[in-house]
Design a protein around this motif. Sequence first.
Motif, PDB file in Angstrom:
ATOM      1  N   LYS A  93       4.420  -0.106  16.113  1.00 45.79           N
ATOM      2  CA  LYS A  93       4.894  -0.702  14.854  1.00 45.79           C
ATOM      3  C   LYS A  93       4.438  -2.148  14.743  1.00 45.79           C
ATOM      4  O   LYS A  93       5.134  -2.998  14.173  1.00 45.79           O
ATOM      5  N   ARG A 142       3.531  -7.088   3.006  1.00 42.29           N
ATOM      6  CA  ARG A 142       3.279  -5.668   2.765  1.00 42.29           C
ATOM      7  C   ARG A 142       3.562  -4.832   4.011  1.00 42.29           C
ATOM      8  O   ARG A 142       4.131  -3.732   3.930  1.00 42.29           O
ATOM      9  N   ALA A 143       3.174  -5.356   5.182  1.00 41.53           N
ATOM     10  CA  ALA A 143       3.399  -4.625   6.426  1.00 41.53           C
ATOM     11  C   ALA A 143       4.897  -4.436   6.684  1.00 41.53           C
ATOM     12  O   ALA A 143       5.326  -3.399   7.203  1.00 41.53           O
ATOM     13  N   ARG A 177       7.182  -3.887   4.607  1.00 42.76           N
ATOM     14  CA  ARG A 177       7.703  -2.770   3.815  1.00 42.76           C
ATOM     15  C   ARG A 177       7.578  -1.449   4.564  1.00 42.76           C
ATOM     16  O   ARG A 177       8.332  -0.510   4.316  1.00 42.76           O
ATOM     17  N   TYR A 178       6.609  -1.378   5.468  1.00 39.90           N
ATOM     18  CA  TYR A 178       6.420  -0.169   6.267  1.00 39.90           C
ATOM     19  C   TYR A 178       7.090  -0.275   7.637  1.00 39.90           C
ATOM     20  O   TYR A 178       6.916   0.610   8.482  1.00 39.90           O
ATOM     21  N   TYR A 209       6.445  -2.712   9.873  1.00 42.27           N
ATOM     22  CA  TYR A 209       5.483  -3.225  10.850  1.00 42.27           C
ATOM     23  C   TYR A 209       5.569  -4.746  10.963  1.00 42.27           C
ATOM     24  O   TYR A 209       5.799  -5.448   9.976  1.00 42.27           O
ATOM     25  N   ASP A 225      -1.844  -0.681   2.752  1.00 43.17           N
ATOM     26  CA  ASP A 225      -1.605   0.702   2.309  1.00 43.17           C
ATOM     27  C   ASP A 225      -2.656   1.647   2.888  1.00 43.17           C
ATOM     28  O   ASP A 225      -2.337   2.764   3.332  1.00 43.17           O
ATOM     29  N   MET A 275      -2.020   2.355   6.508  1.00 43.69           N
ATOM     30  CA  MET A 275      -0.955   3.353   6.686  1.00 43.69           C
ATOM     31  C   MET A 275      -1.480   4.771   6.452  1.00 43.69           C
ATOM     32  O   MET A 275      -1.122   5.712   7.162  1.00 43.69           O
ATOM     33  N   ASP A 276      -2.334   4.925   5.444  1.00 41.05           N
ATOM     34  CA  ASP A 276      -2.930   6.231   5.168  1.00 41.05           C
ATOM     35  C   ASP A 276      -3.744   6.717   6.364  1.00 41.05           C
ATOM     36  O   ASP A 276      -3.666   7.895   6.756  1.00 41.05           O
ATOM     37  N   ARG A 280      -1.669   7.805   9.280  1.00 40.95           N
ATOM     38  CA  ARG A 280      -1.064   9.121   9.022  1.00 40.95           C
ATOM     39  C   ARG A 280      -2.124  10.218   8.911  1.00 40.95           C
ATOM     40  O   ARG A 280      -1.811  11.363   8.597  1.00 40.95           O
TER      41      ARG A 280
END
Length: 327
Positions: free
Chosen positions: A59, A86-87, A89-90, A92, A303, A306-307, A310
């Motif tokens: 993370k 932004r990180a 929000r996930y 991280y 973003d 993250m894609d 995953r």
Amino acid sequence: MGIKQVAERAGVSISTVSYVMSGKRSVSERTKRHVLAVAKDLGYMPNVQARRLRGGDTKVLALSSPVHNYTDYSNYAVFFFAVASRARRYGYDILLLMHEYGDRELVRVASSGMVDGILLLDVLMCDSRADVAGTLDMPVVSIGYPSNSGNVYSVDVDFERMGREAIEKAAALGHRHVLIIGVHGQAYEDGSNYLIRFLDAAKKKASDLEVAVTFEPTTGNGRDDVNLVLDEAFTVDSKISMIICQTNPVQVANVLSSLQKRNLVVPRDISLLAVCTHGMGSLPIQVDEMPMQPNETCSRAVDLMMDVLRSDGKDSGYVELIPPQYV
């Protein structure tokens, strides 16, 4: 394949391979590139077993953003906080890597298993970090578009399009003599990606539209630096009727002040456009701007990371360019 096989194939010692991969000691550029190429051919990925044994993500994302003597800290902070926000929000955290030799840090951090992915800032036209990315066992997303982008995922504003549109705007308004004021000349010599992409595209479009362009890099943002640039520029071309500032709010403010002392008022006597910039709203006088859009580019880069983590993302080498804005 292990480190021993890489050393044998490369014809070097195991310790040399270790130094190349960890970045703990200096290795000649020639040897480093040779070892990395052999490692890539053999499919050697340092510490991938350790990452699997760890049993989960850290993370944490690394942000490689080298600091140079010409680094604009106001822009540096904006991009860093845009990535961090932004990180978050996930879920991280961000590990900031500021060393000027960023490729060594990438290998060291990836080998340690401390992070799940790496983001690049302050990208050069041909960036050694993008080459090293091909030897790592984790995704690397570049906020910037290097020419050697095959091993990374790239997100950036389309600075080439910005350069063309800036000159098209100038020509449409009737300007035939344009001055482009750049940042410190060392940034162009080092190959700073967004600066060169804009400048080269602007010069090419100017040639197509028969617009004369004078380019003057600066030695600083102070009033004396700006006065010197303008003195030299108007000596080269006394017909300059538009100035494009590829700099920052401090220098743009000093350009406005210096022009006023020359009895040149914006926009009555001369036009002014800020490009590749951020924060022009802080100026006492409004100026037209084609900004860098740090929030958009950094958010999209996170973003995309993250894609990829995953396994929903594109293949490496994917490039996404955000259209420029005219404010």
